[in-house]
Design a protein around this motif. Sequence first.
Motif, PDB file in Angstrom:
ATOM      1  N   LEU A 291       0.528  -1.280  -0.125  1.00 38.66           N
ATOM      2  CA  LEU A 291       0.278   0.393  -0.056  1.00 38.66           C
ATOM      3  C   LEU A 291       1.162   1.149   0.063  1.00 38.66           C
ATOM      4  O   LEU A 291       0.860   1.838  -1.041  1.00 38.66           O
ATOM      5  CB  LEU A 291      -0.587   0.081   1.223  1.00 38.66           C
TER       6      LEU A 291
ATOM      7  N   LEU B 178      -5.618  -1.805   7.838  1.00 34.23           N
ATOM      8  CA  LEU B 178      -5.361  -0.307   6.803  1.00 34.23           C
ATOM      9  C   LEU B 178      -5.482   0.602   7.974  1.00 34.23           C
ATOM     10  O   LEU B 178      -4.632   1.286   7.525  1.00 34.23           O
ATOM     11  CB  LEU B 178      -6.765  -0.716   6.440  1.00 34.23           C
TER      12      LEU B 178
ATOM     13  N   LYS C 153      -6.963   7.443  -2.343  1.00 32.09           N
ATOM     14  CA  LYS C 153      -8.407   7.562  -0.888  1.00 32.09           C
ATOM     15  C   LYS C 153      -9.148   7.310  -0.948  1.00 32.09           C
ATOM     16  O   LYS C 153      -9.899   6.801   0.021  1.00 32.09           O
ATOM     17  CB  LYS C 153      -8.021   8.960  -1.279  1.00 32.09           C
TER      18      LYS C 153
ATOM     19  N   LEU D  30      -9.877   3.779   0.178  1.00 30.43           N
ATOM     20  CA  LEU D  30     -10.315   3.461   2.143  1.00 30.43           C
ATOM     21  C   LEU D  30     -11.119   4.518   2.208  1.00 30.43           C
ATOM     22  O   LEU D  30     -11.716   3.738   2.967  1.00 30.43           O
ATOM     23  CB  LEU D  30      -8.506   4.886   3.066  1.00 30.43           C
TER      24      LEU D  30
ATOM     25  N   VAL E  51      -6.963   9.985   7.194  1.00 29.96           N
ATOM     26  CA  VAL E  51      -7.237   9.741   6.054  1.00 29.96           C
ATOM     27  C   VAL E  51      -7.140  11.767   5.542  1.00 29.96           C
ATOM     28  O   VAL E  51      -6.850  11.126   4.908  1.00 29.96           O
ATOM     29  CB  VAL E  51      -8.437   8.811   5.171  1.00 29.96           C
TER      30      VAL E  51
ATOM     31  N   VAL F 178      -2.565   3.276   8.148  1.00 33.60           N
ATOM     32  CA  VAL F 178      -2.796   5.227   7.473  1.00 33.60           C
ATOM     33  C   VAL F 178      -2.505   5.562   9.250  1.00 33.60           C
ATOM     34  O   VAL F 178      -1.945   6.612   8.892  1.00 33.60           O
ATOM     35  CB  VAL F 178      -4.087   5.041   7.628  1.00 33.60           C
TER      36      VAL F 178
ATOM     37  N   VAL G  58      -3.805  -0.815  -3.435  1.00 36.38           N
ATOM     38  CA  VAL G  58      -4.721  -2.033  -2.079  1.00 36.38           C
ATOM     39  C   VAL G  58      -5.184  -2.701  -2.502  1.00 36.38           C
ATOM     40  O   VAL G  58      -5.857  -3.060  -3.908  1.00 36.38           O
ATOM     41  CB  VAL G  58      -5.678  -1.410  -1.849  1.00 36.38           C
TER      42      VAL G  58
END
Lengths: 366, 328
Positions: free
Chosen positions: A60, A276, B133, B136, A342, A280, A66
Amino acid sequence: MLQRLLSKDLPRSRWLAALLVVLFLGLAFAPFLFPGVKALNVAAKILIFVALVTSFDLLLGYTGIVSFAHTMFFGIGAYGVAIGLSSVEEASWGALLLGVLGALVVSSVLSLLIGLFSLRVRAIFFAMITLAVASAFLTLASQLSDFTGGEDGLTFSVPELLAPGFELSETPLVTPFGEVNLNGKLITYYLVFLSVCAIFLTILRIVNSPFGRVLQAIRENDFRAEALGYRTVIYRTLSNVLSALFATLAGCLLAIWLRYNGPDTSLSFEIMLDILLIVVIGGMGTLYGALIGSVLFVLAQSYLQDLLRLAGEATAGIPVLPALLTPDRWLLWLGVLFVLSVYYFPTGIVGKLRERAVLGKLKGLK
Amino acid sequence: MTTFKDMDWKPMALVPVLALAALPAIGSPSTWLTLTVAGLAMGMIVFIIASGLTLVFGLMDVLNFGHGVFIALGAFVATTVLASMGSYTTSPSLWMNLLALLPAMLVAMAVAGALGLVFERFIIRPVYGMHLKQILITMGGMIIGEEMIKVIWGPEQIPLPLPEGLRGSLLLGDAAVEKYRIVAVLVGAAVFAAMVWTLNRTKVGLLIRAGVQDREMVESLGYRIKRLFVGVFVAGSALAGLGGVMWGLYQQTVTPQMGAQVNVLIFIVIIIGGLGSTLGALIGALLVGLMANYTGFLVPKVALFSNIALMVAILLWRPQGVYPVTSR
């Protein structure tokens, strides 16, 4: 020496370096600093997540693709060890090794196939296709109950040296923090610790090699990387295979530590979300972020849920809040945290710390 | 309009070919007919859900992993509405039943569409043009939505029984065909017809199709494509809500996780169909529906893998899906 070990990829921030040293020492001496069954389990889980998340970051953070099939490879590793050890009468190192090797072969073939197929067609398909394959695999694993133990999973014994019954000495070691049993569980912890260190340093070496630079070039601009003469499909697929192999190893470690494996412990979609989120929060594209993120996340998961329960009890009289503040709604808060990070925190903890270090240096120059 | 000669008919032929190929494998024609109707019904429901997602992707290059929330929300709203209708659902009269279903569907569509508006504003708009993005963020939105459904309706699965008049099956020769499946095929066909009419015969449809092919050109001609996109997103969410109601009635239970489960099927469908193509989504959905029912009957354990195998076979034939629309 340290430079070479870390592949010349230093933390580049004084705070970050200090934090890393503290975490490293804490994990290295965890059995002696924090005696107790729960603390040791948490420490081992942190270590396994460090390996799992760094391998995911290779995909990633460094290659910019992803994948939702990472837990599938994690599960393959865990099932490899579980099936290898539960199919023999007496747990032996040979059966363990055979399980690990078998899992690695299955993972490499599967990841190669998925990578070549979906990355060749269109990189954007990759996320969707891995999601489909992973959910099909989860269903398969819980249905083939003769082979995988179905929903109940497999419980098995490990080689004698690693079993909790194996005693190094009769009397527990007395430390200022409490008594430590010198048994097979301790040996297993250090086996996990050393393996994770090796995996971490290997991945660090990979991302700082010329190969790793190409991966980052593909992440930044795949069209340009292709124009410079790099076959992006090959590089992306290799990155996928490598990350799958390391995830498989992490899965093997999980199975050895737990002496049990089932669909929920290694394959569930919730673990995928955890990975995930850790990447992040820690910072995409920095392996140190994976380390810090794993520590924070697993600690929060293990101890903050109790806090959530207390908050729920404290707000019992108010209408809506108790429904939101229960440990059952842990995922809700995870989701909110995920979306917020994010948006507002795209470079993660490591990114922020490095930014501060650079700003500090600029101020010093003035 | 293209004439029949220019039309790319090969993908359309796939649906009858698959159905006929399954006949010898299954053996009994009456079982085959039952399975085929079930497959078409499932395909039509999946199409209703997938059509919105594929347009959203085609028009704005937005990959929405949170589409499943609208499915689950629609189904849960329908359980509440149907429960409050009382005598309408228990009456044996078909017309009374339809009178109960219609408001359930409309309310579900309205609620899902409203959530779509919020979702677009807060989740999608800040991340235009950034695929990583988008994946996600929409995934995060999906988790939040699913958990909120658990807060409101509880984490358990809820039964969603069919209204009295729609239960049971009709006998066509030896084959038993469930009544509800015929209703599902009819609703799906109506949605497809309405969509084709909107896309081909109205100004908005023209702009949408033009936007899917070349967004910048439409913008340079003075149309606000972002506003158009919001409309498409809301409509797509509402359709997903409708599809959720239909899916819930098809399964007769609803769970908060149903959105995520259906999402996997939807992704396979839009990849098969070619991202952005409505007709492609219909063909993909019918193929997936038929395949799921045939393999579910023949070899139940590998049902999900059969759909992945189908997708692999189609991508080897046409790497961009059966009807590639966008140049991206």
